[in-house]
Design a protein around this motif. Structure first.
Motif, PDB file in Angstrom:
ATOM      1  N   LEU A 195      -7.107  13.767 -50.909  1.00  0.00           N
ATOM      2  CA  LEU A 195      -6.531  12.121 -51.116  1.00  0.00           C
ATOM      3  C   LEU A 195      -6.753  11.705 -52.241  1.00  0.00           C
ATOM      4  N   GLY A 196      -7.780  11.848 -53.127  1.00  0.00           N
ATOM      5  CA  GLY A 196      -7.772  10.821 -54.223  1.00  0.00           C
ATOM      6  C   GLY A 196      -6.475  11.253 -55.351  1.00  0.00           C
ATOM      7  N   SER A 197      -6.060  12.563 -55.388  1.00  0.00           N
ATOM      8  CA  SER A 197      -4.823  12.787 -56.138  1.00  0.00           C
ATOM      9  C   SER A 197      -3.343  12.426 -55.109  1.00  0.00           C
ATOM     10  N   ILE A 198      -3.281  11.798 -53.900  1.00  0.00           N
ATOM     11  CA  ILE A 198      -2.668  11.130 -53.396  1.00  0.00           C
ATOM     12  C   ILE A 198      -2.109   9.638 -53.561  1.00  0.00           C
ATOM     13  N   GLU A 199      -3.483   9.287 -53.658  1.00  0.00           N
ATOM     14  CA  GLU A 199      -3.676   7.540 -53.795  1.00  0.00           C
ATOM     15  C   GLU A 199      -2.895   7.960 -55.306  1.00  0.00           C
ATOM     16  N   ALA A 200      -3.985   8.423 -56.559  1.00  0.00           N
ATOM     17  CA  ALA A 200      -2.951   8.120 -57.891  1.00  0.00           C
ATOM     18  C   ALA A 200      -1.792   8.446 -57.875  1.00  0.00           C
ATOM     19  N   LYS A 201      -1.077   9.621 -57.378  1.00  0.00           N
ATOM     20  CA  LYS A 201       0.113   9.930 -57.027  1.00  0.00           C
ATOM     21  C   LYS A 201       0.640   8.378 -56.823  1.00  0.00           C
ATOM     22  N   GLU A 202       0.036   7.877 -55.802  1.00  0.00           N
ATOM     23  CA  GLU A 202       1.676   6.891 -55.265  1.00  0.00           C
ATOM     24  C   GLU A 202       0.909   5.620 -56.737  1.00  0.00           C
ATOM     25  N   ARG A 203      -0.031   5.483 -57.021  1.00  0.00           N
ATOM     26  CA  ARG A 203      -0.230   4.431 -57.932  1.00  0.00           C
ATOM     27  C   ARG A 203       0.197   4.756 -59.369  1.00  0.00           C
ATOM     28  N   GLY A 204       1.739   5.807 -59.792  1.00  0.00           N
ATOM     29  CA  GLY A 204       2.300   6.299 -60.573  1.00  0.00           C
ATOM     30  C   GLY A 204       0.496   6.835 -61.877  1.00  0.00           C
ATOM     31  N   LEU A 205      -0.433   7.513 -61.411  1.00  0.00           N
ATOM     32  CA  LEU A 205      -1.279   7.661 -62.279  1.00  0.00           C
ATOM     33  C   LEU A 205      -1.403   8.879 -62.919  1.00  0.00           C
TER      34      LEU A 205
END
Lengths: 283, 283
Positions: B160-170
């Motif tokens: 879930l952290g990886s999905i959030e990072a990707k969604e935020r362009g990080l």
């Protein structure tokens, strides 16, 4: 119906089928993210006389969990076929549905994988058990609101709790958060009567929103959702566990003391489940 | 060496083999507890010129994790054969080892199953990345001391952290416990320089005790293990991430501000890993 289900060599569980997206496949990809990360959600259902008690509730929780994780939910036509296959092999027993994000992606970041569906069946566990002997486990539940309530595949806490319960000669164990909130047993929701009032703990920080719990919450107006602390346990008059496979499980012993396994509230909870579906009339 | 490894249809990962106990088997049992509950531990290793940097460290952490969960560890002869197979297919790349409790048991309680070993290989990810842009993620890590430090298969928080990072362009994201302790990124340990002093957070309540982190802790006397709070992050001069596959990953941007990706401490950390194994000379 397809070929006879494959019996797992070292398990009573038989695999009815594995699907990648809507396509039936020969087996599980070892790169599946369900294995790699527990990246999925599951349901364990009772099958009774070829029917599935509370299927809409199971489906709703399962779908909610898949949405929470961002996993595409199977088409109804696929689910109907898979459940029909499962019920033909095991009209009376237990059906397990596992939905994972499938294989793919680089590391933790998901790729564009098709989800995996694994359907298996097993025999119904013995019902009509004697009242359970339980205690609070040393193994705590971590608080993770993002994952609480859903039936995801990250279940190491329940595994370690079950090992501890078995080692201590208990039938099951209550699991508390590190803040001291008793949340559930290793495999069921918990219901406690204190000063004549029945309550079940919230599952918004840990634990699973059980389907039997949902039925009881809907059908039993006097049941409240309220925290249950270690201190509260000292005042408990009666206690039962409930899940969708075993129904109502009265507790006769809580740690070092006896509790009333014949409490009228336990009889009422049994009657409510039995009214809800004939599959629970025997428990 | 056995048949050519099976390419996963939707993954760059290729399966070298699956073993049940010491016996090689055709595939993964769908009833495997690794899938059902994430009941296992894994390692992800760099393969470099046919050798495995830090294998003794990986093996020690893997064995420690298996002991923590009560899973029997494979015989060295089996591991040697499996690793030899993997290195022949992928002398330069990434090797993944998954050990599960196997199939069996009734529900969460383990039975007398033989453990499952799954060995797979994939290509080495690109090295020499530009400095990373990261931020603290909204997705927290739950505190669970019983599971902290080991590399178990319950990795939904990282997913879930990886999905959030990707969604935020990080490029990656820092994960904090609900108590506000920055513990690691989704896939690496974190190292921060504050007022000239380098530190890495403890991993006794959440996170993984990384092998690259272990090398740095042993080889870099000035590196301390100390908590890293949200407030501390405001004072960070330089920051890098490290793991056993990608080595040292300098951070150039932390949230809304730039940090020094050319800091001498980052060069020192790179040199220490390169001294430790030639596989890290290019990073």
């Amino acid at each position: 119906m397809s070929a006879e289900p494959h019996a797992s060599t070292h398990s009573t569980q038989k695999c009815v089928g594995v699907w990648r997206g809507s396509e039936r496949v020969a087996g599980l990809d070892p790169a599946d993210r369900g294995l790699a990360y527990g990246d999925g959600v599951f349901e364990t259902l009772l099958a009774h006389a070829g029917s599935l008690p509370w299927w809409p509730r199971h489906r709703a929780r399962w779908m909610h969990g898949a949405q929470r994780l961002g996993i595409a939910f199977p088409q109804d036509s696929l689910l109907e076929q898979a459940l029909s296959d499962a019920l033909q092999w095991q009209p009376n027993g237990v059906i397990k549905l596992v939905l994972t994000r499938g294989a793919g992606g680089r590391g933790y970041t998901p790729g564009a994988a098709l989800p995996t569906l694994v359907v298996s069946v097993s025999e119904r566990p013995k019902t009509a058990l004697p009242a359970l002997s339980i205690d609070v486990l040393r193994c705590n539940l971590a608080e993770q609101p993002v994952l609480a309530g859903i039936k995801h595949l990250n279940r190491l806490e329940q595994v370690l709790g079950s090992i501890e319960a078995k080692e201590r000669g208990l039938d099951d164990g209550l699991m508390a958060t590190s803040n001291g909130h008793i949340t559930c047993s290793t495999r069921a929701n918990v219901f406690a009567c204190i000063e004549g009032q029945w309550r079940t703990p919230p599952v918004d920080r840990a634990g699973v929103a059980g389907t039997a719990r949902g039925v009881l919450m809907d059908q039993w107006p006097e049941l409240t959702v309220a925290p249950l602390t270690h201190g509260d346990l000292q005042r408990v008059e009666a206690l039962f566990l409930a899940n969708a496979v075993r129904g109502i499980l009265p507790v006769g012993r809580l740690g070092a003391r006896d509790v009333d396994a014949e409490h009228t509230g336990i009889g009422l909870a049994r009657a409510l489940l039995a009214d809800s579906h004939s599959g629970f009339r025997e428990t």
